[in-house]
Design a protein around this motif. Structure first.
Motif, short mmCIF file in Angstrom:
data_model
loop_
_atom_site.label_atom_id
_atom_site.label_comp_id
_atom_site.label_asym_id
_atom_site.label_seq_id
_atom_site.Cartn_x
_atom_site.Cartn_y
_atom_site.Cartn_z
N VAL A 146 0.86 -1.18 0.00
CA VAL A 146 0.00 0.00 0.00
C VAL A 146 0.90 1.23 0.00
O VAL A 146 1.72 1.40 0.90
CB VAL A 146 -0.91 0.04 1.25
CG1 VAL A 146 -1.85 1.23 1.21
CG2 VAL A 146 -1.69 -1.26 1.40
N THR A 147 0.76 2.08 -1.02
CA THR A 147 1.52 3.33 -1.08
C THR A 147 0.58 4.49 -0.80
O THR A 147 -0.45 4.63 -1.46
CB THR A 147 2.19 3.49 -2.46
OG1 THR A 147 3.06 2.36 -2.67
CG2 THR A 147 3.01 4.76 -2.53
N LEU A 148 0.97 5.28 0.18
CA LEU A 148 0.09 6.35 0.66
C LEU A 148 0.81 7.70 0.67
O LEU A 148 2.00 7.77 0.99
CB LEU A 148 -0.39 6.05 2.07
CG LEU A 148 -1.13 4.73 2.26
CD1 LEU A 148 -1.38 4.47 3.73
CD2 LEU A 148 -2.43 4.75 1.49
N VAL B 215 -2.92 14.05 10.93
CA VAL B 215 -2.21 13.34 9.86
C VAL B 215 -3.24 12.62 9.00
O VAL B 215 -4.08 11.88 9.52
CB VAL B 215 -1.18 12.35 10.44
CG1 VAL B 215 -0.44 11.64 9.32
CG2 VAL B 215 -0.21 13.08 11.36
N ALA B 216 -3.16 12.83 7.69
CA ALA B 216 -4.07 12.19 6.75
C ALA B 216 -3.28 11.31 5.79
O ALA B 216 -2.28 11.73 5.23
CB ALA B 216 -4.85 13.25 5.97
N TYR B 217 -3.74 10.08 5.65
CA TYR B 217 -3.14 9.12 4.72
C TYR B 217 -4.12 8.93 3.56
O TYR B 217 -5.29 8.59 3.80
CB TYR B 217 -2.93 7.76 5.40
CG TYR B 217 -1.91 7.75 6.50
CD1 TYR B 217 -0.66 7.18 6.29
CD2 TYR B 217 -2.19 8.26 7.76
CE1 TYR B 217 0.28 7.14 7.31
CE2 TYR B 217 -1.26 8.23 8.78
CZ TYR B 217 -0.02 7.67 8.55
OH TYR B 217 0.90 7.63 9.56
N THR B 218 -3.67 9.13 2.34
CA THR B 218 -4.53 8.91 1.18
C THR B 218 -3.80 8.03 0.17
O THR B 218 -2.58 8.11 0.02
CB THR B 218 -4.92 10.25 0.50
OG1 THR B 218 -3.73 10.98 0.18
CG2 THR B 218 -5.79 11.10 1.42
N ALA B 219 -4.56 7.20 -0.50
CA ALA B 219 -3.98 6.29 -1.49
C ALA B 219 -3.38 7.08 -2.64
O ALA B 219 -3.98 8.02 -3.14
CB ALA B 219 -5.03 5.33 -2.00
N SER B 220 -2.19 6.69 -3.05
CA SER B 220 -1.52 7.42 -4.13
C SER B 220 -1.77 6.80 -5.50
O SER B 220 -1.41 7.38 -6.51
CB SER B 220 -0.01 7.49 -3.87
OG SER B 220 0.55 6.19 -3.92
N ASP B 221 -2.41 5.63 -5.54
CA ASP B 221 -2.72 4.99 -6.81
C ASP B 221 -3.93 4.08 -6.63
O ASP B 221 -4.37 3.84 -5.50
CB ASP B 221 -1.51 4.20 -7.34
CG ASP B 221 -0.99 3.17 -6.35
OD1 ASP B 221 -1.79 2.32 -5.89
OD2 ASP B 221 0.21 3.19 -6.03
N SER B 222 -4.47 3.58 -7.73
CA SER B 222 -5.71 2.79 -7.65
C SER B 222 -5.49 1.45 -6.93
O SER B 222 -6.39 0.97 -6.23
CB SER B 222 -6.30 2.58 -9.04
OG SER B 222 -5.39 1.91 -9.87
N ALA B 223 -4.32 0.86 -7.07
CA ALA B 223 -4.05 -0.41 -6.39
C ALA B 223 -4.02 -0.21 -4.88
O ALA B 223 -4.56 -1.04 -4.13
CB ALA B 223 -2.73 -1.01 -6.86
#
Length: 162
Positions: free
Chosen positions: A109-111, A127-135
């Motif tokens: 998981v890349t965030l 702190v906010a973590y958001t997905a950097s790609d669809s996978a």
């Protein structure tokens, strides 16, 4: 870097902070002293060095903070990497960055990680973590569906010092 509050997603991705004693809910402490937490990082040395640089900045801002001094002492005694990097005197404040985790359930998981100051509490960050790609987005969705919404798991055993 003390964790004061978290949501179900943070508990599923990182650790169930509710199972830890409040004094151990510190991201830097977990990064260095908890093998399970450490294993989440795809690039642990990078993440750990980043933690040391942020901790170094906080130590400069609060030289008389006893809890901070105790944390530095605990990490210095128990982790040789921390001792080495602390001696390097790198200083860095919170910033936007990308972290990749190897989660045992969700996989890689890349965030994007963003830290926001809280005007009413200048010493706190949101702190906010958001997905950097669809996978990664799909992995997070899977992780949240897999994660129970009920009570926390039993407390984890404390990791032995290095």
């Amino acid at each position: 870097m003390d964790v004061l509050a978290w949501n179900r997603g943070a508990a599923a991705l990182l650790t169930d902070f509710g199972t830890l004693p409040p004094a151990e809910r510190n991201l830097i402490r977990l990064t260095f002293l908890d093998d399970t937490f450490r294993s989440l990082y795809a690039d642990w040395p990078r993440a750990a060095r980043e933690c040391v640089a942020v901790l170094r900045m906080e130590a400069g801002r609060r030289p008389d903070d006893r809890a901070l001094t105790a944390l530095v002492g605990e990490l210095s005694v128990n982790d040789p990497d921390f001792r080495t990097w602390w001696a390097g005197h790198q200083v860095r404040g919170p910033r936007q960055l990308t972290k990749t985790y190897h989660h045992p359930v969700a996989g890689t998981v890349t965030l994007d990680v963003q830290q926001f100051s809280v005007d009413t509490h200048p010493d706190q960050l949101l702190v906010a973590y958001t997905a950097s790609d669809s996978a990664s987005e799909e992995a997070l969705r899977f992780l949240l569906q897999w994660t129970p919404t009920g009570p926390s798991a039993p407390p984890r055993k404390r990791t032995t010092p290095r």
